[in-house]
Design a protein around this motif. Structure first.
Motif, PDB file in Angstrom:
ATOM      1  N   PHE A  77       1.717  -2.184   4.765  1.00  0.00           N
ATOM      2  CA  PHE A  77       1.476  -3.621   4.684  1.00  0.00           C
ATOM      3  C   PHE A  77       1.910  -4.099   3.307  1.00  0.00           C
ATOM      4  O   PHE A  77       1.631  -3.460   2.298  1.00  0.00           O
ATOM      5  CB  PHE A  77      -0.015  -3.911   4.879  1.00  0.00           C
ATOM      6  CG  PHE A  77      -0.373  -5.343   4.652  1.00  0.00           C
ATOM      7  CD1 PHE A  77      -0.237  -6.277   5.661  1.00  0.00           C
ATOM      8  CD2 PHE A  77      -0.826  -5.763   3.411  1.00  0.00           C
ATOM      9  CE1 PHE A  77      -0.560  -7.600   5.442  1.00  0.00           C
ATOM     10  CE2 PHE A  77      -1.154  -7.085   3.187  1.00  0.00           C
ATOM     11  CZ  PHE A  77      -1.028  -8.006   4.211  1.00  0.00           C
ATOM     12  N   GLU A  99     -16.007 -12.640   2.199  1.00  0.00           N
ATOM     13  CA  GLU A  99     -16.780 -12.944   3.423  1.00  0.00           C
ATOM     14  C   GLU A  99     -18.268 -12.786   3.176  1.00  0.00           C
ATOM     15  O   GLU A  99     -18.981 -12.184   3.981  1.00  0.00           O
ATOM     16  CB  GLU A  99     -16.308 -12.052   4.573  1.00  0.00           C
ATOM     17  CG  GLU A  99     -14.869 -12.364   4.952  1.00  0.00           C
ATOM     18  CD  GLU A  99     -14.367 -11.547   6.111  1.00  0.00           C
ATOM     19  OE1 GLU A  99     -15.170 -11.278   7.013  1.00  0.00           O
ATOM     20  OE2 GLU A  99     -13.182 -11.192   6.105  1.00  0.00           O
ATOM     21  N   HIS A 137     -14.488 -17.434   6.643  1.00  0.00           N
ATOM     22  CA  HIS A 137     -14.056 -17.743   8.014  1.00  0.00           C
ATOM     23  C   HIS A 137     -14.822 -18.961   8.520  1.00  0.00           C
ATOM     24  O   HIS A 137     -14.709 -19.320   9.685  1.00  0.00           O
ATOM     25  CB  HIS A 137     -14.345 -16.562   8.955  1.00  0.00           C
ATOM     26  CG  HIS A 137     -13.450 -15.387   8.727  1.00  0.00           C
ATOM     27  ND1 HIS A 137     -12.091 -15.447   8.850  1.00  0.00           N
ATOM     28  CD2 HIS A 137     -13.729 -14.101   8.386  1.00  0.00           C
ATOM     29  CE1 HIS A 137     -11.573 -14.257   8.594  1.00  0.00           C
ATOM     30  NE2 HIS A 137     -12.543 -13.427   8.302  1.00  0.00           N
ATOM     31  N   LYS A 165      -6.333 -14.776   9.225  1.00  0.00           N
ATOM     32  CA  LYS A 165      -6.769 -13.917  10.351  1.00  0.00           C
ATOM     33  C   LYS A 165      -7.130 -12.525   9.845  1.00  0.00           C
ATOM     34  O   LYS A 165      -6.767 -12.159   8.729  1.00  0.00           O
ATOM     35  CB  LYS A 165      -5.608 -13.777  11.337  1.00  0.00           C
ATOM     36  CG  LYS A 165      -5.329 -15.008  12.142  1.00  0.00           C
ATOM     37  CD  LYS A 165      -4.245 -14.632  13.135  1.00  0.00           C
ATOM     38  CE  LYS A 165      -3.787 -15.843  13.923  1.00  0.00           C
ATOM     39  NZ  LYS A 165      -2.591 -15.536  14.700  1.00  0.00           N
ATOM     40  N   ASN A 166      -7.758 -11.764  10.719  1.00  0.00           N
ATOM     41  CA  ASN A 166      -8.045 -10.364  10.367  1.00  0.00           C
ATOM     42  C   ASN A 166      -6.738  -9.639  10.074  1.00  0.00           C
ATOM     43  O   ASN A 166      -5.755  -9.814  10.798  1.00  0.00           O
ATOM     44  CB  ASN A 166      -8.732  -9.635  11.547  1.00  0.00           C
ATOM     45  CG  ASN A 166     -10.130 -10.152  11.804  1.00  0.00           C
ATOM     46  OD1 ASN A 166     -10.535 -10.359  12.933  1.00  0.00           O
ATOM     47  ND2 ASN A 166     -10.871 -10.387  10.752  1.00  0.00           N
ATOM     48  N   GLY A 167      -6.763  -8.854   9.021  1.00  0.00           N
ATOM     49  CA  GLY A 167      -5.588  -8.042   8.691  1.00  0.00           C
ATOM     50  C   GLY A 167      -4.460  -8.835   8.054  1.00  0.00           C
ATOM     51  O   GLY A 167      -3.355  -8.320   7.881  1.00  0.00           O
ATOM     52  N   SER A 168      -4.712 -10.102   7.688  1.00  0.00           N
ATOM     53  CA  SER A 168      -3.616 -10.913   7.129  1.00  0.00           C
ATOM     54  C   SER A 168      -3.400 -10.600   5.647  1.00  0.00           C
ATOM     55  O   SER A 168      -2.368 -10.949   5.089  1.00  0.00           O
ATOM     56  CB  SER A 168      -3.924 -12.397   7.324  1.00  0.00           C
ATOM     57  OG  SER A 168      -5.184 -12.713   6.758  1.00  0.00           O
ATOM     58  N   GLY A 169      -4.395 -10.000   4.977  1.00  0.00           N
ATOM     59  CA  GLY A 169      -4.194  -9.608   3.565  1.00  0.00           C
ATOM     60  C   GLY A 169      -5.185 -10.245   2.607  1.00  0.00           C
ATOM     61  O   GLY A 169      -4.987 -10.179   1.388  1.00  0.00           O
ATOM     62  N   LYS A 170      -6.273 -10.808   3.109  1.00  0.00           N
ATOM     63  CA  LYS A 170      -7.243 -11.500   2.237  1.00  0.00           C
ATOM     64  C   LYS A 170      -7.898 -10.515   1.251  1.00  0.00           C
ATOM     65  O   LYS A 170      -7.914 -10.749   0.045  1.00  0.00           O
ATOM     66  CB  LYS A 170      -8.351 -12.191   3.079  1.00  0.00           C
ATOM     67  CG  LYS A 170      -7.810 -13.246   4.028  1.00  0.00           C
ATOM     68  CD  LYS A 170      -8.896 -13.919   4.799  1.00  0.00           C
ATOM     69  CE  LYS A 170      -9.692 -12.985   5.719  1.00  0.00           C
ATOM     70  NZ  LYS A 170      -8.888 -12.354   6.764  1.00  0.00           N
ATOM     71  N   SER A 171      -8.434  -9.420   1.790  1.00  0.00           N
ATOM     72  CA  SER A 171      -9.100  -8.446   0.897  1.00  0.00           C
ATOM     73  C   SER A 171      -8.093  -7.809  -0.042  1.00  0.00           C
ATOM     74  O   SER A 171      -8.398  -7.542  -1.205  1.00  0.00           O
ATOM     75  CB  SER A 171      -9.788  -7.360   1.712  1.00  0.00           C
ATOM     76  OG  SER A 171     -10.747  -7.961   2.535  1.00  0.00           O
ATOM     77  N   THR A 172      -6.872  -7.577   0.469  1.00  0.00           N
ATOM     78  CA  THR A 172      -5.838  -6.982  -0.376  1.00  0.00           C
ATOM     79  C   THR A 172      -5.595  -7.887  -1.581  1.00  0.00           C
ATOM     80  O   THR A 172      -5.534  -7.421  -2.724  1.00  0.00           O
ATOM     81  CB  THR A 172      -4.532  -6.817   0.436  1.00  0.00           C
ATOM     82  OG1 THR A 172      -4.847  -6.095   1.611  1.00  0.00           O
ATOM     83  CG2 THR A 172      -3.471  -6.092  -0.353  1.00  0.00           C
ATOM     84  N   TYR A 230       0.852  -1.199   0.000  1.00  0.00           N
ATOM     85  CA  TYR A 230       0.000   0.000   0.000  1.00  0.00           C
ATOM     86  C   TYR A 230       0.879   1.237   0.000  1.00  0.00           C
ATOM     87  O   TYR A 230       1.883   1.281   0.702  1.00  0.00           O
ATOM     88  CB  TYR A 230      -0.876   0.025   1.257  1.00  0.00           C
ATOM     89  CG  TYR A 230      -2.060  -0.883   1.165  1.00  0.00           C
ATOM     90  CD1 TYR A 230      -3.171  -0.537   0.411  1.00  0.00           C
ATOM     91  CD2 TYR A 230      -2.071  -2.097   1.837  1.00  0.00           C
ATOM     92  CE1 TYR A 230      -4.263  -1.376   0.317  1.00  0.00           C
ATOM     93  CE2 TYR A 230      -3.166  -2.942   1.760  1.00  0.00           C
ATOM     94  CZ  TYR A 230      -4.264  -2.574   0.995  1.00  0.00           C
ATOM     95  OH  TYR A 230      -5.339  -3.400   0.914  1.00  0.00           O
TER      96      TYR A 230
END
Ligand SMILES: Nc1ncnc2c1ncn2[C@@H]1O[C@H](COP(=O)(O)OP(=O)(O)OP(=O)(O)O)[C@@H](O)[C@H]1O
Length: 559
Positions: A342, A479, A512, A362-369, A333
């Protein structure tokens, strides 16, 4: 200023015609003055003819001035119309990353505030243009009447304009601050609207927001607006007084100093008085024009994509591709200096046509990215993406996106049902509404959903409906099932996803829901930006992780 220049090019002949018309009307204005000077001031005989000629001249002056003003104003409105449309098209063509960086508040401030300021300027622009042309024509007439009086008056009026220009520059300075603060104000408005529920629950937070955050930008706006208006009022009144002073000066020089006779002095005085209104209007119009300049600067600083007329997609990709391949693809980013960015570590992955793939982490691990990269909305910092053997570059990025439908976690629900080309089939829409168990809630009217006032889970189902009707080969779901009740979640995983696979869709779902992981063809895990595929025991463990933990807790509490 680019948007200004490109828009003005579209209307250059219209503009030339309006300017010619303005010169003609100014000519009639001077004609009226000359008639007063040459005929009325010496009227002795043929009084009736004189009066009728004078009335005729006045009518011509009225008609040409009205037509010139209406044409200029209409041109202004056409210009704003074109600019508004161009701007929205540029917005549509600008990359998601750039829009995220600009931020919603700045974009809204530009789309509403800046366009409004440009519109106001165009409403006042005729006054400035007409005023300037009248000054030119009147100047030429004064020069003809008396060269010396012309030079003195020109010098006097130049000093007047120079001093008012100093004030106007202060006006500009404060207007710029007012505009800067507008971005903050829009952010404040956004907090009040989008955070309304939270602010309603917490009066302390509402008070803090109201007294600190809103107050800061609102008071800066007020103070600078007052200053801008004060300088403007000075400039306006200064011009007014100095024009009257010029009349006195002309009479003094003519009569006391003997520079000319009473007749010439009176005509020049009349000419100056004739200029008074347009001159003051022109000075009055300046802040609006300065505001528009600030707005145009603001618009160009958004760095939107250049304007193009069409929606065509160049270099289309074959729809029957077999795989999408990521080779050492990384992504970081863009961040402000001093902050941690990140980064997605090099991804090597091949997605085969027709696969059902789950991405977990996990949350913030980069899935949406990663899903934004896969959707072609974020651009890889490094590495290559291929569709079969075609590399995805800037030239075919849009064609790549045309292969994909998505329901993001922050999806926007459009109501128009569009298919692959044109409207979606009503029969198909009805069938999906049944599968999504919404047939009793929503109907399709005029190719539109009858309502979107539904629960979040129901709205997400409609988001999926819209995506499915597009018939794109790859479907990305971020999700999606998170807002569904347990019964429909089961239907989604056990009925809907297999059905989509059967219909030939490639589905890439972020999930999830570990109790359904076993249904995926492939399971990918992303951890701190590192993506890898899970096989065998690792995959088994991931699928039963939560269930196992739950069993352990139950066992422990029984003991
Ligand atoms: N717009 C952004 N600008 C800068 N960094 C961002 C931005 N969006 C996300 N990040 C960073 O990227 C990391 C991964 O975010 P991402 O949204 O991909 O996580 P995720 O795995 O989808 O999380 P979640 O399960 O909570 O949705 C975050 O930890 C955050 O630091």
């Amino acid at each position: 200023m680019n948007i200004f220049i490109s828009t003005i090019k579209g209307y250059r002949w219209h503009l030339v015609a309006v300017l010619i018309l303005t010169f003609i009307f100014s000519g009639f204005g001077i004609g009226v003055l000359a008639f007063i000077n040459n005929k009325l001031m010496k009227a002795t005989e043929q009084k009736e003819l004189l009066i009728w000629t004078f009335i005729g001249l006045l009518i011509l002056f009225l008609i040409t001035s009205v037509i010139a003003q209406i044409s200029l104003t209409a041109l202004g409105h056409k210009f704003v119309y074109l600019m508004r449309k161009q701007l929205v098209k540029q917005l549509l063509d600008t990359g998601t990353e750039q829009l995220n960086q600009i931020g919603k508040a700045r974009l809204l401030a530009s789309l509403s505030g800046d366009i409004r300021n440009i519109t106001f300027a165009f409403v006042r622009l005729p006054e400035l243009v007409q005023g300037s042309i009248l000054v030119l024509c009147a100047g030429a007439y004064m020069f003809y009447l008396s060269e010396s009086l012309f030079f003195v008056t020109a010098l006097w009026l130049s000093v007047t304009v120079w001093v008012s220009n100093i004030a106007v520059r202060r006006v500009y300075h404060h207007l710029r601050i007012v505009r800067e603060t507008e971005d903050k104000l829009y952010k404040n408005y956004q907090s009040a609207i989008e955070g309304h529920k939270e602010l309603s629950l917490n009066r302390e937070r509402a008070k803090f927001y109201f007294e600190r955050e809103l107050e800061e930008s609102a008071s800066t706006q007020r103070d600078n607006s007052v200053r801008a208006d004060s300088y403007h009022a000075f400039a306006n009144n200064w011009t007014n007084v100095m024009v009257l002073g010029a009349v006195g000066l002309v009479f003094y020089l003519s009569l006391a100093e003997g520079w000319s006779n009473l007749e010439t002095a009176t005509t020049i005085a009349l000419t100056i008085l004739f200029l008074r209104t347009p001159l003051i209007s022109a000075v009055g119009a300046l802040p609006m024009l300065l505001n528009a300049k600030v707005a145009l600067d603001k618009l160009s600083k958004l760095n939107l994509a250049p304007y193009t007329e069409d929606f065509a997609i160049s270099n289309p990709l074959p729809r029957d591709w077999k795989e999408i391949r990521f080779e050492n693809v990384t992504y970081s980013y863009p961040t402000a200096e001093g902050t941690m960015s990140f980064a997605l570590k090099p991804v090597n992955l091949t997605i085969k046509r027709g696969e059902l793939i789950f991405l977990i982490g996990k949350n913030g691990s980069g899935k949406s990215t990663f899903s934004m990269l896969l959707a072609g909305l974020n651009h890889a910092t490094d590495g290559k993406i291929f569709v079969d053997n075609i590399e995805i570059t800037a030239a075919n990025q849009r064609a790549f996106r045309a292969q994909i439908s998505a329901v993001f976690s922050d999806f926007y629900l459009f109501t128009q049902l569009l298919g692959q080309a044109g409207f979606a089939s009503l029969k198909e829409a009805g069938q999906w509404l049944e599968t999504l168990q919404l047939e009793n809630k929503v109907t399709v009217e005029n190719h539109r959903l009858s309502t979107t006032n539904l629960s979040q889970g129901q709205r997400k189902r409609l988001g999926l409906l819209i995506a499915l009707l597009e018939h794109r080969p790859l479907l990305i779901l971020d999700e999606w099932a998170a807002d569904q009740d347990p019964t429909f979640r089961r239907t989604f995983y056990q009925v809907l996803l297999p059905l989509l696979r059967e219909k030939g869709h490639t589905v890439f779902a972020i999930s999830h829901d570990d109790s359904y992981f076993h249904l995926a063809d492939r399971l990918l895990l992303i951890s701190q930006g590192e993506l890898r595929e899970l096989f065998g025991e690792e995959r088994e463990t991931a699928s039963h992780d939560a269930v196992e933990k739950l069993n352990n807790i139950i066992k422990e509490t029984k003991i």
